[in-house]
Scaffold this motif. Structure first.
Motif, PDB file in Angstrom:
ATOM      1  N   THR A  66       0.839  -1.191   0.000  1.00  0.00           N
ATOM      2  CA  THR A  66       0.000   0.000   0.000  1.00  0.00           C
ATOM      3  C   THR A  66       0.876   1.243   0.000  1.00  0.00           C
ATOM      4  O   THR A  66       1.732   1.390   0.886  1.00  0.00           O
ATOM      5  CB  THR A  66      -0.927   0.031   1.220  1.00  0.00           C
ATOM      6  N   ILE A  67       0.655   2.104  -0.960  1.00  0.00           N
ATOM      7  CA  ILE A  67       1.377   3.375  -1.013  1.00  0.00           C
ATOM      8  C   ILE A  67       0.503   4.452  -0.396  1.00  0.00           C
ATOM      9  O   ILE A  67      -0.731   4.460  -0.564  1.00  0.00           O
ATOM     10  CB  ILE A  67       1.767   3.730  -2.475  1.00  0.00           C
ATOM     11  N   THR A  75       5.963  13.301   3.058  1.00  0.00           N
ATOM     12  CA  THR A  75       6.477  11.948   3.202  1.00  0.00           C
ATOM     13  C   THR A  75       5.641  10.976   2.377  1.00  0.00           C
ATOM     14  O   THR A  75       4.430  11.134   2.246  1.00  0.00           O
ATOM     15  CB  THR A  75       6.492  11.485   4.661  1.00  0.00           C
ATOM     16  N   LEU A  76       6.339   9.996   1.840  1.00  0.00           N
ATOM     17  CA  LEU A  76       5.730   8.976   1.002  1.00  0.00           C
ATOM     18  C   LEU A  76       6.080   7.620   1.601  1.00  0.00           C
ATOM     19  O   LEU A  76       7.259   7.358   1.854  1.00  0.00           O
ATOM     20  CB  LEU A  76       6.281   9.073  -0.420  1.00  0.00           C
ATOM     21  N   ASP A  77       5.095   6.814   1.868  1.00  0.00           N
ATOM     22  CA  ASP A  77       5.326   5.525   2.514  1.00  0.00           C
ATOM     23  C   ASP A  77       4.922   4.366   1.609  1.00  0.00           C
ATOM     24  O   ASP A  77       4.071   4.514   0.728  1.00  0.00           O
ATOM     25  CB  ASP A  77       4.532   5.428   3.820  1.00  0.00           C
ATOM     26  N   LEU A  78       5.518   3.220   1.886  1.00  0.00           N
ATOM     27  CA  LEU A  78       5.133   1.987   1.212  1.00  0.00           C
ATOM     28  C   LEU A  78       5.033   0.897   2.273  1.00  0.00           C
ATOM     29  O   LEU A  78       6.054   0.471   2.815  1.00  0.00           O
ATOM     30  CB  LEU A  78       6.137   1.599   0.133  1.00  0.00           C
ATOM     31  N   GLN A  79       3.822   0.489   2.577  1.00  0.00           N
ATOM     32  CA  GLN A  79       3.607  -0.606   3.508  1.00  0.00           C
ATOM     33  C   GLN A  79       3.621  -1.899   2.720  1.00  0.00           C
ATOM     34  O   GLN A  79       2.838  -2.061   1.776  1.00  0.00           O
ATOM     35  CB  GLN A  79       2.265  -0.447   4.233  1.00  0.00           C
ATOM     36  N   MET A  80       4.505  -2.797   3.105  1.00  0.00           N
ATOM     37  CA  MET A  80       4.679  -4.051   2.378  1.00  0.00           C
ATOM     38  C   MET A  80       4.337  -5.211   3.298  1.00  0.00           C
ATOM     39  O   MET A  80       5.007  -5.414   4.316  1.00  0.00           O
ATOM     40  CB  MET A  80       6.112  -4.166   1.865  1.00  0.00           C
ATOM     41  N   ASN A  81       3.317  -5.952   2.961  1.00  0.00           N
ATOM     42  CA  ASN A  81       2.874  -7.102   3.744  1.00  0.00           C
ATOM     43  C   ASN A  81       3.021  -8.379   2.920  1.00  0.00           C
ATOM     44  O   ASN A  81       3.118  -8.344   1.699  1.00  0.00           O
ATOM     45  CB  ASN A  81       1.426  -6.924   4.172  1.00  0.00           C
TER      46      ASN A  81
END
Length: 127
Positions: A66-67, A75-81
């Motif tokens: 999820t970006i 800020t830019l995040d990338l949640q990686m599951n």
């Protein structure tokens, strides 16, 4: 000149999670995450418009990653599951100037665009 600094990479076991973060000096209209594994071409992972709600994902990460962005903090995040060994790569935060299509930018892997890149953060998925 847009400055991008990534953080949050590391090594986890398959099935685990990681969250990448990118601190940007400013946002462009479209921001994203790209990755490159050894011996492979760079590929787009996820992109997002910094106005509105549209996001784009590669088929290989859709439903797992999820970006998101925080316009107030740049800020830019990338949640990686549910990470897989094939997610192992150097991950780069990127910005692209101009009124480009986030979806096309993703599919291009950033090629043929005048991108700004962060220094990259390594993600390793291994048991």
């Amino acid at each position: 000149q847009v400055r991008l600094v990534e953080s949050g990479g590391g090594s986890v076991q398959p099935g685990g999670s990681l969250r990448l973060s990118c601190a940007a000096s400013e946002f462009t209209r479209c921001m994203g995450w790209f990755r490159q594994a050894p011996g492979k071409e760079r590929e787009g992972v996820a992109t997002i418009y910094t106005r509105g709600t549209s996001t784009y994902y590669s088929d290989s990460v859709k439903g797992r990653f999820t970006i998101s962005r925080d316009n107030a903090k740049n800020t830019l995040d990338l949640q990686m599951n549910f990470l897989k060994p094939e997610d192992t790569a150097m991950y780069y935060c990127a910005a692209v100037p101009g009124r480009i299509s986030c979806g096309q930018w993703l599919l291009s892997g950033g090629r043929a665009y005048d991108n700004y890149w962060g220094q990259g953060t390594q993600v390793t998925i291994s048991s």
